[in-house]
Design an enzyme around this catalytic site. Structure first.
Site, PDB file in Angstrom:
ATOM      1  N   THR A   1       0.942  -0.908  -0.016  1.00  0.00           N
ATOM      2  CA  THR A   1       0.067  -0.001  -0.070  1.00  0.00           C
ATOM      3  C   THR A   1       0.864   1.243  -0.041  1.00  0.00           C
ATOM      4  O   THR A   1       1.987   1.118   0.742  1.00  0.00           O
ATOM      5  CB  THR A   1      -0.894  -0.016   1.214  1.00  0.00           C
ATOM      6  OG1 THR A   1      -1.778  -1.064   1.108  1.00  0.00           O
ATOM      7  CG2 THR A   1      -1.638   1.524   1.293  1.00  0.00           C
TER       8      THR A   1
ATOM      9  N   ASP B   1      -6.602  -3.636   5.225  1.00  0.00           N
ATOM     10  CA  ASP B   1      -6.690  -2.713   6.326  1.00  0.00           C
ATOM     11  C   ASP B   1      -6.435  -1.316   5.786  1.00  0.00           C
ATOM     12  O   ASP B   1      -6.870  -0.205   6.668  1.00  0.00           O
ATOM     13  CB  ASP B   1      -5.301  -2.847   7.047  1.00  0.00           C
ATOM     14  CG  ASP B   1      -4.272  -2.539   6.262  1.00  0.00           C
ATOM     15  OD1 ASP B   1      -3.787  -3.172   5.586  1.00  0.00           O
ATOM     16  OD2 ASP B   1      -3.457  -1.645   6.839  1.00  0.00           O
TER      17      ASP B   1
ATOM     18  N   THR C   1       1.493  -0.642   5.723  1.00  0.00           N
ATOM     19  CA  THR C   1       1.405  -1.222   4.686  1.00  0.00           C
ATOM     20  C   THR C   1       1.904  -2.859   4.738  1.00  0.00           C
ATOM     21  O   THR C   1       2.409  -2.891   6.048  1.00  0.00           O
ATOM     22  CB  THR C   1       2.387  -0.770   3.543  1.00  0.00           C
ATOM     23  OG1 THR C   1       2.534  -1.455   2.181  1.00  0.00           O
ATOM     24  CG2 THR C   1       3.965  -0.813   3.951  1.00  0.00           C
TER      25      THR C   1
ATOM     26  N   LEU D   1       0.240  -6.959   5.079  1.00  0.00           N
ATOM     27  CA  LEU D   1      -0.766  -7.958   5.060  1.00  0.00           C
ATOM     28  C   LEU D   1      -2.003  -7.399   5.560  1.00  0.00           C
ATOM     29  O   LEU D   1      -1.886  -7.496   6.830  1.00  0.00           O
ATOM     30  CB  LEU D   1      -0.544  -9.580   5.257  1.00  0.00           C
ATOM     31  CG  LEU D   1      -1.556 -10.460   5.252  1.00  0.00           C
ATOM     32  CD1 LEU D   1      -2.285 -10.532   3.885  1.00  0.00           C
ATOM     33  CD2 LEU D   1      -0.905 -11.849   5.797  1.00  0.00           C
TER      34      LEU D   1
END
Length: 319
Positions: free
Chosen positions: A151, A182, A202, A204
């Protein structure tokens, strides 16, 4: 006057440069962070964000994004949005609404269309070929389908003392349709309070959501920890807890900045990030987990940069 920005991964660096230029010119934290994320969303060689992002298992690019205003704590978010070039810009507009400020799937996409956001086919030929190759690998080699979940998350501080946070991602490559990580969730993927500071994550999402680490870092900064102390104290004990009680912990990294422009990072993998403020021109740094629940940070080398550019732009051959 103090200003600054920090963002996840090498891919954010050009956006950090632009955001820092805007902040130097006394532009708002909100404008700076949106511009930063837009730069990443528009670049086709970044496989985990925006245009060129890798799709779900059905070949559809579903994007998640969020925006938070640190002054009034207003939040806007989208999840599973499709065919919108700048998902974070939709999230920012939604943050101005008191009701219906987090929209998903068809509702998010319809809102973007109705409000004249730029629409485009987000599945590039390059990303489509990577997806097709993965389908064959899964079928022929029985490989784990999941790969890639980076991310772009950023925090900005402007000269007026206002702060903002934003995230954007195309999510887990080969995810099941409708899967959300998330990144659009406040407290997990991001959090910012102009009276304290902000953090962004950033990695999982399924594991990051178990800890609400972005909020925890801001909470620790409010208690007096430096951004680096807050990152270390929030992230590393949680990794141990997750490994002990859940049995494993995925890859994740967090960045933070406080209201004075000081910053911090914590990670359980090799992690690059970009940071700049009124005392330091934007620079790309490398973080790794260090001894005794600390973080080791060092500059990247030109050789690393050259290898990175070569890797992300390498031709994709059909299997």
């Amino acid at each position: 006057m103090t200003y600054g920005t920090i963002a996840t991964w090498r891919m954010a660096h050009e956006g950090v440069i632009k955001a820092t230029e805007l902040l130097k010119k006394q532009k708002s934290a909100g404008d700076a962070v949106e511009t930063l994320i837009n730069r990443v969303e528009a670049y086709p060689y970044y496989k985990s964000v925006g245009y060129g992002g890798l799709p779900n298992e059905q070949g559809v690019v579903e994007m998640d994004a969020a925006f938070m205003n640190g002054d009034d704590l207003a939040i806007g978010a989208v999840a599973g949005i499709q065919n919108v070039k700048h998902a974070v810009s939709v999230a920012r507009k939604l943050s101005k609404l008191h009701f219906n400020s987090f929209r998903v799937g068809e509702g998010a996409t319809r809102y973007a269309i109705q409000n004249d956001f730029e629409m485009v086919n987000m599945l590039t030929p390059r990303a489509k070929k990577i997806w097709q190759n993965r389908l064959l690998e899964i079928q022929e080699k029985k490989l784990d389908p999941y790969d890639g979940h980076d991310t772009v998350g950023a925090i900005t501080l402007d000269q007026q003392g206002s702060m903002a946070a934003a995230t954007s991602t195309s999510g887990l490559f080969m995810k099941k349709p409708g899967r959300i990580g998330d990144s659009p969730l406040s407290g997990s993927g991001f959090y910012v309070d102009s009276e304290v500071g902000g953090a962004a994550a950033t990695g999982l999402g399924e594991d990051l959501m178990k800890g609400c680490l972005s909020y925890e870092i801001v909470r620790l900064m409010a208690e007096g920890r430096t951004p680096q102390q807050a990152c270390d104290q929030a992230v590393y004990p949680f990794i141990e807890k997750l490994q002990k009680r859940y049995g494993k912990a995925g890859e994740f990294s967090l960045v933070a900045m406080n209201k004075a422009g000081a910053w911090g990072v914590a990670t359980n993998v090799e992690f690059t990030f970009s940071v700049g403020n009124d005392k330091q021109v934007p620079v790309i740094l490398m973080a790794n987990p260090g001894p005794d629940q600390t973080t080791c940070i060092e500059p990247i080398t030109q050789a690393w940069l050259d290898a990175y550019e070569k890797r992300i732009k390498a031709p994709i051959k059909s299997l």
